[in-house]
Design a protein around this motif. Structure first.
Motif, PDB file in Angstrom:
ATOM      1  N   GLU A  72      -2.268   4.129  10.803  1.00  0.00           N
ATOM      2  CA  GLU A  72      -2.985   2.865  10.741  1.00  0.00           C
ATOM      3  C   GLU A  72      -2.002   1.796  10.291  1.00  0.00           C
ATOM      4  OE1 GLU A  72      -6.153   3.043   7.931  1.00  0.00           O
ATOM      5  OE2 GLU A  72      -4.839   3.165   6.195  1.00  0.00           O
ATOM      6  N   VAL A  73      -2.218   0.593  10.753  1.00  0.00           N
ATOM      7  CA  VAL A  73      -1.361  -0.528  10.378  1.00  0.00           C
ATOM      8  C   VAL A  73      -1.873  -1.132   9.083  1.00  0.00           C
ATOM      9  CG1 VAL A  73      -0.532  -2.820  11.040  1.00  0.00           C
ATOM     10  CG2 VAL A  73      -0.721  -1.015  12.767  1.00  0.00           C
ATOM     11  N   VAL A  74      -1.013  -1.201   8.104  1.00  0.00           N
ATOM     12  CA  VAL A  74      -1.350  -1.800   6.815  1.00  0.00           C
ATOM     13  C   VAL A  74      -1.072  -3.303   6.836  1.00  0.00           C
ATOM     14  CG1 VAL A  74      -0.823  -1.799   4.350  1.00  0.00           C
ATOM     15  CG2 VAL A  74      -0.858   0.361   5.628  1.00  0.00           C
ATOM     16  N   ALA A  75       0.067  -3.699   7.417  1.00  0.00           N
ATOM     17  CA  ALA A  75       0.433  -5.113   7.485  1.00  0.00           C
ATOM     18  C   ALA A  75       1.474  -5.303   8.571  1.00  0.00           C
ATOM     19  CB  ALA A  75       0.992  -5.593   6.136  1.00  0.00           C
ATOM     20  N   THR A  76       1.612  -6.525   9.021  1.00  0.00           N
ATOM     21  CA  THR A  76       2.664  -6.860   9.977  1.00  0.00           C
ATOM     22  C   THR A  76       3.543  -7.955   9.396  1.00  0.00           C
ATOM     23  OG1 THR A  76       1.299  -8.511  11.111  1.00  0.00           O
ATOM     24  CG2 THR A  76       1.234  -6.266  11.964  1.00  0.00           C
ATOM     25  N   TRP A  77       4.828  -7.907   9.769  1.00  0.00           N
ATOM     26  CA  TRP A  77       5.804  -8.877   9.283  1.00  0.00           C
ATOM     27  C   TRP A  77       6.607  -9.380  10.474  1.00  0.00           C
ATOM     28  CZ3 TRP A  77       4.551  -9.529   4.342  1.00  0.00           C
ATOM     29  CH2 TRP A  77       3.990  -8.439   3.656  1.00  0.00           C
ATOM     30  N   PRO A  78       7.046 -10.628  10.454  1.00  0.00           N
ATOM     31  CA  PRO A  78       7.817 -11.162  11.587  1.00  0.00           C
ATOM     32  C   PRO A  78       9.189 -10.519  11.695  1.00  0.00           C
ATOM     33  CG  PRO A  78       7.687 -12.772   9.809  1.00  0.00           C
ATOM     34  CD  PRO A  78       6.778 -11.655   9.419  1.00  0.00           C
ATOM     35  N   PHE A 138       7.938   1.481   7.158  1.00  0.00           N
ATOM     36  CA  PHE A 138       8.046   0.370   8.097  1.00  0.00           C
ATOM     37  C   PHE A 138       8.605   0.870   9.432  1.00  0.00           C
ATOM     38  CE2 PHE A 138       8.616  -1.300   3.812  1.00  0.00           C
ATOM     39  CZ  PHE A 138       7.726  -2.368   3.779  1.00  0.00           C
ATOM     40  N   ILE A 139       8.038   0.365  10.522  1.00  0.00           N
ATOM     41  CA  ILE A 139       8.459   0.756  11.868  1.00  0.00           C
ATOM     42  C   ILE A 139       8.624  -0.500  12.712  1.00  0.00           C
ATOM     43  CG2 ILE A 139       7.839   2.021  13.970  1.00  0.00           C
ATOM     44  CD1 ILE A 139       8.302   3.922  11.714  1.00  0.00           C
ATOM     45  N   THR A 140       9.677  -0.543  13.530  1.00  0.00           N
ATOM     46  CA  THR A 140       9.852  -1.636  14.485  1.00  0.00           C
ATOM     47  C   THR A 140      10.540  -1.086  15.736  1.00  0.00           C
ATOM     48  OG1 THR A 140      10.546  -3.943  14.733  1.00  0.00           O
ATOM     49  CG2 THR A 140      12.094  -2.459  13.622  1.00  0.00           C
ATOM     50  N   ALA A 194      -6.213  -1.760   4.466  1.00  0.00           N
ATOM     51  CA  ALA A 194      -5.734  -0.443   4.060  1.00  0.00           C
ATOM     52  C   ALA A 194      -6.687   0.164   3.051  1.00  0.00           C
ATOM     53  CB  ALA A 194      -4.341  -0.575   3.432  1.00  0.00           C
ATOM     54  N   ASP A 195      -6.918   1.481   3.186  1.00  0.00           N
ATOM     55  CA  ASP A 195      -7.724   2.143   2.167  1.00  0.00           C
ATOM     56  C   ASP A 195      -6.827   2.536   1.007  1.00  0.00           C
ATOM     57  OD1 ASP A 195      -6.405   4.539   2.744  1.00  0.00           O
ATOM     58  OD2 ASP A 195      -7.889   5.145   4.224  1.00  0.00           O
ATOM     59  N   LYS A 196      -7.403   3.182  -0.003  1.00  0.00           N
ATOM     60  CA  LYS A 196      -6.645   3.516  -1.202  1.00  0.00           C
ATOM     61  C   LYS A 196      -6.235   4.978  -1.223  1.00  0.00           C
ATOM     62  CE  LYS A 196      -7.042  -0.614  -2.850  1.00  0.00           C
ATOM     63  NZ  LYS A 196      -5.869  -1.491  -2.938  1.00  0.00           N
ATOM     64  N   SER A 197      -6.335   5.665  -0.068  1.00  0.00           N
ATOM     65  CA  SER A 197      -5.968   7.074  -0.032  1.00  0.00           C
ATOM     66  C   SER A 197      -4.466   7.234  -0.183  1.00  0.00           C
ATOM     67  CB  SER A 197      -6.419   7.703   1.283  1.00  0.00           C
ATOM     68  OG  SER A 197      -5.823   7.036   2.370  1.00  0.00           O
ATOM     69  N   VAL A 210       3.032   0.821   8.000  1.00  0.00           N
ATOM     70  CA  VAL A 210       2.022   1.757   8.496  1.00  0.00           C
ATOM     71  C   VAL A 210       1.729   2.836   7.463  1.00  0.00           C
ATOM     72  CG1 VAL A 210       2.687   1.395  10.905  1.00  0.00           C
ATOM     73  CG2 VAL A 210       3.755   3.247   9.602  1.00  0.00           C
ATOM     74  N   ARG A 211       0.561   3.416   7.587  1.00  0.00           N
ATOM     75  CA  ARG A 211       0.182   4.589   6.802  1.00  0.00           C
ATOM     76  C   ARG A 211      -0.128   5.716   7.781  1.00  0.00           C
ATOM     77  NH1 ARG A 211      -3.450   2.642   3.452  1.00  0.00           N
ATOM     78  NH2 ARG A 211      -2.117   2.724   1.617  1.00  0.00           N
ATOM     79  N   LEU A 212       0.395   6.898   7.501  1.00  0.00           N
ATOM     80  CA  LEU A 212       0.176   8.039   8.369  1.00  0.00           C
ATOM     81  C   LEU A 212      -1.148   8.716   8.052  1.00  0.00           C
ATOM     82  CD1 LEU A 212       3.720   9.663   8.472  1.00  0.00           C
ATOM     83  CD2 LEU A 212       2.817   7.711   9.764  1.00  0.00           C
ATOM     84  N   LYS A 213      -1.749   9.290   9.073  1.00  0.00           N
ATOM     85  CA  LYS A 213      -3.007  10.001   8.952  1.00  0.00           C
ATOM     86  C   LYS A 213      -2.883  11.334   9.678  1.00  0.00           C
ATOM     87  CE  LYS A 213      -5.405   6.796   6.792  1.00  0.00           C
ATOM     88  NZ  LYS A 213      -5.945   6.991   5.442  1.00  0.00           N
TER      89      LYS A 213
END
Length: 279
Positions: free
Chosen positions: A54-60, A261-263, A29-32, A273-276
């Protein structure tokens, strides 16, 4: 919503095709600043703003959970799962996906959206016109409430319960009396947008996923106008899909951390996620 065996209802055509900027798995992830911190309320055009992600991280996530409502609370998720005989209210560990606590909904009900106001959790059912109110910490059932029509998504602005019913209508209910305080009709470019499902209140906007699509719309809670459209196509890698994997459904927001968070229903992962914005 709804079981994959049910007759499909065509989702509203939003006329927006976006490119997915990431697939599953972790990304750097960037710092924007997140666009969640700056709703597109001052846009000069009435056309919805287009977003990628963009995906920042994934979780189970439990791949058997038919996700209907998702709430971020105290570092973990509260989740409402659906289907008759399988509906639950759960407390889920973010890092491991482990169910820390759950209660089953009576088997005649198909549970739906979920919202938390104060120390109470409110859960809808699909076609029974009945909701349940729990103590949010113990999951003790405190009371039931009634509403007209179907129950799909549920959110809160901290004052009202915000309810979708599969149409372009969103209702604001008093969380004590459950009286309808006001109603908005959701439109994009002047056209009604229906099939509105899971809801989340984020920085003065209503986020809603459009059932059976990969799109989430950002809605002005006063006018009902769609301010933005996010296309999450490609979010779940085809390799992570199984025979029972269903549609995108599940939006949660960490206000303190400005994290989205999205699932989806029976997805094995939850994505931060981060929106662009698109050019």
């Amino acid at each position: 919503m709804k079981n994959a065996n049910l007759v499909s209802r065509r989702a509203a055509v939003l006329g927006v095709t976006l490119l997915a900027l990431a697939a599953c798995g972790k990304s750097v992830a960037d710092k924007s600043p997140s666009v969640l911190s700056a709703p597109p309320s001052a846009q000069t055009s009435s056309a919805p703003v287009k977003y990628g992600y963009e995906v920042v991280a994934t979780w189970p996530h439990d791949p058997k959970a038919f996700t209907q409502g998702l709430v971020f609370r105290n570092g973990d998720f509260l989740e409402s799962t659906g289907l008759k005989g399988e509906s639950t209210l759960r407390d889920v560990d973010l890092k491991t996906g482990r169910v820390l606590k759950q209660v089953s909904v009576p088997s005649q009900y198909f549970a739906e959206g979920l919202a938390v106001v104060g120390d109470q959790a409110f859960q809808l059912t699909w076609q029974n016109g009945k909701g349940f109110v729990y103590d949010v910490d113990t999951f003790r059932l405190e009371k039931e409430f009634a509403y007209d029509g179907e129950g799909w998504g549920l959110a809160t602005d901290g004052h009202s319960l915000i309810l979708s019913d599969g149409t372009s209508r969103i209702r604001f209910l008093d969380p004590t009396t459950f009286r309808v305080v006001r109603t908005i009709n959701v439109t994009a470019d002047g056209k009604p947008i229906d099939q509105l499902n899971e809801l989340e209140w984020i920085n003065g906007e209503i986020f809603a996923n459009v059932w059976q699509t990969n799109e989430v719309v950002r809605i002005d809670p006063e006018s009902g106008r769609v301010r933005g459209v996010i296309d999450f196509s490609g979010l779940l890698n085809p390799l992570d899909r199984g025979p029972e994997t269903d549609v995108l459904n599940g939006i949660a927001y960490d206000a303190a951390g400005d994290r989205l968070f999205i699932t989806g229903k029976r997805w094995p992962k939850i994505f931060e996620v981060r929106l662009k914005t698109k050019p």
